[in-house]
Design a protein around this motif. Structure first.
Motif, PDB file in Angstrom:
ATOM      1  N   ILE A  17       0.855  -1.198   0.000  1.00  0.00           N
ATOM      2  CA  ILE A  17       0.000   0.000   0.000  1.00  0.00           C
ATOM      3  C   ILE A  17       0.887   1.243   0.000  1.00  0.00           C
ATOM      4  N   ARG A  18       0.625   2.133  -0.903  1.00  0.00           N
ATOM      5  CA  ARG A  18       1.412   3.369  -1.050  1.00  0.00           C
ATOM      6  C   ARG A  18       0.472   4.563  -1.096  1.00  0.00           C
ATOM      7  N   VAL A  19       0.785   5.587  -0.335  1.00  0.00           N
ATOM      8  CA  VAL A  19      -0.008   6.820  -0.336  1.00  0.00           C
ATOM      9  C   VAL A  19       0.904   7.994  -0.677  1.00  0.00           C
ATOM     10  N   ASP A  20       0.613   8.670  -1.775  1.00  0.00           N
ATOM     11  CA  ASP A  20       1.329   9.889  -2.161  1.00  0.00           C
ATOM     12  C   ASP A  20       0.395  11.060  -1.843  1.00  0.00           C
ATOM     13  N   ALA A  21       0.641  11.753  -0.752  1.00  0.00           N
ATOM     14  CA  ALA A  21      -0.242  12.836  -0.316  1.00  0.00           C
ATOM     15  C   ALA A  21       0.494  14.169  -0.335  1.00  0.00           C
ATOM     16  N   GLY A  22      -0.209  15.216  -0.732  1.00  0.00           N
ATOM     17  CA  GLY A  22       0.386  16.544  -0.770  1.00  0.00           C
ATOM     18  C   GLY A  22      -0.132  17.456   0.320  1.00  0.00           C
ATOM     19  N   VAL A  23      -1.014  16.925   1.169  1.00  0.00           N
ATOM     20  CA  VAL A  23      -1.585  17.715   2.256  1.00  0.00           C
ATOM     21  C   VAL A  23      -1.693  16.809   3.478  1.00  0.00           C
ATOM     22  N   GLU A  24      -1.542  17.382   4.649  1.00  0.00           N
ATOM     23  CA  GLU A  24      -1.551  16.607   5.882  1.00  0.00           C
ATOM     24  C   GLU A  24      -2.701  17.044   6.786  1.00  0.00           C
ATOM     25  N   GLU A  25      -2.961  16.227   7.804  1.00  0.00           N
ATOM     26  CA  GLU A  25      -4.000  16.533   8.784  1.00  0.00           C
ATOM     27  C   GLU A  25      -3.765  17.912   9.400  1.00  0.00           C
ATOM     28  N   GLY A  26      -4.837  18.693   9.499  1.00  0.00           N
ATOM     29  CA  GLY A  26      -4.729  20.037  10.047  1.00  0.00           C
ATOM     30  C   GLY A  26      -4.482  21.102   9.009  1.00  0.00           C
ATOM     31  N   GLN A  27      -4.291  20.686   7.752  1.00  0.00           N
ATOM     32  CA  GLN A  27      -4.091  21.643   6.665  1.00  0.00           C
ATOM     33  C   GLN A  27      -5.352  21.739   5.815  1.00  0.00           C
ATOM     34  N   GLU A  28      -5.379  22.729   4.958  1.00  0.00           N
ATOM     35  CA  GLU A  28      -6.571  23.005   4.168  1.00  0.00           C
ATOM     36  C   GLU A  28      -6.379  22.631   2.707  1.00  0.00           C
ATOM     37  N   VAL A  29      -7.409  22.014   2.133  1.00  0.00           N
ATOM     38  CA  VAL A  29      -7.465  21.814   0.683  1.00  0.00           C
ATOM     39  C   VAL A  29      -8.163  23.055   0.132  1.00  0.00           C
ATOM     40  N   THR A  30      -7.423  23.873  -0.589  1.00  0.00           N
ATOM     41  CA  THR A  30      -7.953  25.170  -1.006  1.00  0.00           C
ATOM     42  C   THR A  30      -8.546  25.114  -2.412  1.00  0.00           C
ATOM     43  N   ILE A  31      -9.208  26.191  -2.780  1.00  0.00           N
ATOM     44  CA  ILE A  31      -9.792  26.294  -4.116  1.00  0.00           C
ATOM     45  C   ILE A  31      -8.772  26.763  -5.144  1.00  0.00           C
ATOM     46  N   ASN A  32      -7.556  27.059  -4.689  1.00  0.00           N
ATOM     47  CA  ASN A  32      -6.576  27.655  -5.593  1.00  0.00           C
ATOM     48  C   ASN A  32      -5.982  26.668  -6.595  1.00  0.00           C
ATOM     49  N   TYR A  33      -5.933  25.388  -6.220  1.00  0.00           N
ATOM     50  CA  TYR A  33      -5.265  24.412  -7.072  1.00  0.00           C
ATOM     51  C   TYR A  33      -6.119  23.155  -7.212  1.00  0.00           C
ATOM     52  N   ASP A  34      -5.559  22.160  -7.871  1.00  0.00           N
ATOM     53  CA  ASP A  34      -6.231  20.888  -8.056  1.00  0.00           C
ATOM     54  C   ASP A  34      -6.679  20.335  -6.693  1.00  0.00           C
ATOM     55  N   PRO A  35      -7.911  19.804  -6.600  1.00  0.00           N
ATOM     56  CA  PRO A  35      -8.417  19.360  -5.287  1.00  0.00           C
ATOM     57  C   PRO A  35      -7.957  17.963  -4.869  1.00  0.00           C
ATOM     58  N   MET A  36      -6.867  17.466  -5.460  1.00  0.00           N
ATOM     59  CA  MET A  36      -6.397  16.140  -5.075  1.00  0.00           C
ATOM     60  C   MET A  36      -5.787  16.159  -3.675  1.00  0.00           C
ATOM     61  N   ILE A  37      -6.238  15.263  -2.830  1.00  0.00           N
ATOM     62  CA  ILE A  37      -5.671  15.104  -1.496  1.00  0.00           C
ATOM     63  C   ILE A  37      -4.489  14.137  -1.553  1.00  0.00           C
ATOM     64  N   SER A  38      -4.694  13.026  -2.256  1.00  0.00           N
ATOM     65  CA  SER A  38      -3.637  12.026  -2.335  1.00  0.00           C
ATOM     66  C   SER A  38      -3.904  11.063  -3.484  1.00  0.00           C
ATOM     67  N   LYS A  39      -2.915  10.198  -3.714  1.00  0.00           N
ATOM     68  CA  LYS A  39      -3.074   9.066  -4.619  1.00  0.00           C
ATOM     69  C   LYS A  39      -2.840   7.810  -3.781  1.00  0.00           C
ATOM     70  N   LEU A  40      -3.833   6.949  -3.756  1.00  0.00           N
ATOM     71  CA  LEU A  40      -3.735   5.700  -3.018  1.00  0.00           C
ATOM     72  C   LEU A  40      -3.461   4.585  -4.020  1.00  0.00           C
ATOM     73  N   THR A  41      -2.336   3.894  -3.875  1.00  0.00           N
ATOM     74  CA  THR A  41      -1.934   2.858  -4.817  1.00  0.00           C
ATOM     75  C   THR A  41      -1.665   1.562  -4.072  1.00  0.00           C
ATOM     76  N   VAL A  42      -2.130   0.453  -4.644  1.00  0.00           N
ATOM     77  CA  VAL A  42      -1.877  -0.851  -4.037  1.00  0.00           C
ATOM     78  C   VAL A  42      -1.269  -1.792  -5.063  1.00  0.00           C
ATOM     79  N   HIS A  43      -0.595  -2.827  -4.558  1.00  0.00           N
ATOM     80  CA  HIS A  43      -0.006  -3.849  -5.405  1.00  0.00           C
ATOM     81  C   HIS A  43      -0.393  -5.213  -4.886  1.00  0.00           C
ATOM     82  N   GLY A  44      -0.833  -6.094  -5.785  1.00  0.00           N
ATOM     83  CA  GLY A  44      -1.185  -7.457  -5.415  1.00  0.00           C
ATOM     84  C   GLY A  44      -0.575  -8.450  -6.373  1.00  0.00           C
ATOM     85  N   LYS A  45      -0.637  -9.719  -6.020  1.00  0.00           N
ATOM     86  CA  LYS A  45      -0.041 -10.749  -6.867  1.00  0.00           C
ATOM     87  C   LYS A  45      -0.785 -10.898  -8.194  1.00  0.00           C
TER      88      LYS A  45
END
Length: 494
Positions: free
Chosen positions: A368-396
């Motif tokens: 399980i991999r999480v690429d996040a650009g914002v952390e708890e306690g921070q704001e997702v603003t209207i100024n940029y792309d509203p992506m919080i993170s990318k959640l990626t998984v790998h399986g057999k």
């Protein structure tokens, strides 16, 4: 070329952090740039240095070449990594870096220019014998001629911006009496988005699948592909869920498309990491769509099935080194799925739902991999792309990857804004997705927001039942003083 010792990342958010991680592993110093609302963002805090470049509007910060170049000179950086978006596919910026003696970690201006112009790219790949959807091979110049061609190839047709991407300047025209108004609307949108109103038309394919190939090329003539990705789950022509490899492709079709991808890459003298995008119709015929001359948002799924660090490879290539692997070295290992976690409301046509992240607890575990650009306690603003993170998984295999992603989505806790997590769960449980029989029309054909609403209703009923039971069995005063378990349960909901 000289060895790169310090990289300035001309970007923000999760991709800036992603570049920082690879640079640290390579022993390379990093410089972050930031606008005013990004002053305390994770990418700024994790970089070795940071430079303020302006106000919130990207036109006053991340898109201003002079400010980026000044920051490079001020910090003594050797190179610039553009990430994706902003200046990443701007040929003038690549050329400016070259003239200033700054290494641009990406392709040369010529390749960006040719492949960034959709009509020029179509003309190039057509000469190389790579199929493109039926339609105009160059920009639309005469409305009457275009209407005649539309009649010949048959409706529905697709109107697309020559200089654009990301769904902007794009219209699906279902019948002839919509043609002229759709052309005008697409030209207007393209002009506003890209400063260029050139458009072209092509046949809108039946049951199209969006399949792309990751390519990497060095300065010594070596070009390889790092396999394929399926990116058909989209809203507003923008991707939400991606997976690698594509379950649709047979080994024979994969080989044919890979050969076309490498041919297109060589045809524009490409250097670095890029993506050749195709559409595959219900007959398994494939057509060139476009080339993205940069790293893709969905690159983690490729990294997880191949073991290749694409950012590190970009840097090595930019230093003039040969690719550290050959085509024969690369093998597909298992299956990977990525869900883009956006601060959007899937119950309201995926409109942005920005706000403070009061809680942001990411899932963990093997694969399980999480690429996040914002952390708890921070704001997702209207100024940029509203992506919080990318959640990626790998399986057999694909089945295990779907199961792992569903588990990870269930464990992902976000409080403060609505997200695409419920939509991703809906999609991964849908029969057509499970059986890999979906296409780019999935949202239109299958997604019903009411099914998400009914789930929320069930949660509310469960909470009501819990409260009612407490009222019936407990002393009200004790319940109020010790009622934290119920409120915690409520806050943990997405």
């Amino acid at each position: 070329m000289p060895e790169i010792k310090k990289v300035l990342i001309a970007n923000r958010g999760e991709i800036a952090l992603r570049v920082i991680h690879s640079c640290k592993e390579l022993g390379i110093k990093t410089v972050a740039v930031y606008s005013r609302p990004d002053a305390a963002s994770p990418h700024v805090l994790h970089a070795d240095e940071s430079v303020f470049i302006g106000e919130a509007a990207s036109s006053e910060s991340y898109l201003v070449m002079d400010k980026i170049i000044d920051a490079v000179k001020k910090t003594g950086a050797d190179a610039v990594h553009p990430g994706y978006g902003f200046l990443s596919e701007n040929a003038a910026f690549s050329e400016r870096c070259e003239k200033e003696g700054i290494i641009f970690i990406g392709p040369k201006p010529h390749a960006i220019t040719v492949m960034g112009d959709k009509t020029a790219a179509r003309e190039l790949v057509t000469k190389l014998g790579i199929p493109t959807p039926p339609g105009l091979k160059s920009e639309l110049k005469d409305l009457e001629e275009a209407s005649t061609i539309a009649d010949e190839i048959g409706y529905p047709i697709l109107v697309k911006a020559a200089a654009g991407g990301g769904g902007k300047g794009m219209r699906i025209v279902h019948k002839k009496d919509e043609f002229e108004s759709s052309i005008k609307a697409a030209k207007s949108e393209a002009k506003n988005a890209f400063g260029d109103d050139r458009i072209y038309i092509e046949k809108y394919l039946e049951e199209p699948r969006h399949v792309e190939f990751q390519v990497v090329a060095d300065m010594h003539g070596n070009v390889v592909h790092v396999f394929d990705r399926e990116c058909s789950i989209q809203r507003r022509h923008q991707k939400v869920i991606e997976e690698a490899p594509c379950a649709l492709l047979t080994p024979e079709l994969r080989e044919k498309m890979a050969e076309a991808a490498i041919k297109a890459t060589k045809g524009c003298d490409y250097i670095g990491a890029g993506t050749i995008e195709f559409l595959v119709d219900k007959h398994l015929d494939f057509y060139f769509l476009e080339m993205n001359t940069r790293l893709q948002v969905e690159h983690p799924v490729t990294e997880m099935i191949s073991g290749v660090d694409l950012v590190a490879t970009q840097i090595l290539v930019a230093e003039g080194k040969k690719l550290p692997f050959t085509q024969e070295d690369l093998k597909i290992n298992g299956h990977s799925i990525e869900c883009r976690i956006y601060a959007e409301d899937p119950e309201d046509n995926f409109l942005p739902s920005t706000g403070m992240l009061h809680k942001h607890r990411v899932p963990t575990g093997d694969g399980i991999r999480v690429d996040a650009g914002v952390e708890e306690g921070q704001e997702v603003t209207i100024n940029y792309d509203p992506m919080i993170s990318k959640l990626t998984v790998h399986g057999k295999d694909r089945k295990s990857a779907i199961s792992k992603m569903l588990r990870a989505l269930d464990e992902y806790e976000i409080v403060g804004c609505k997200t695409t997590i419920p939509f991703c769960e809906f999609t991964l449980r849908h029969e057509d997705f499970v059986e890999a029989k979906y296409d780019t029309h999935f949202v239109k054909d299958h997604f019903n927001p009411e099914e998400l609403e009914s789930k929320v209703d069930e949660d509310i009923l469960a909470l009501a039942a819990t409260l009612l039971k407490q009222v019936e069995t407990e002393d009200p005063k004790e319940m109020l003083s010790a009622g934290n378990s119920t409120s915690d349960w409520w806050l943990n909901r997405r």
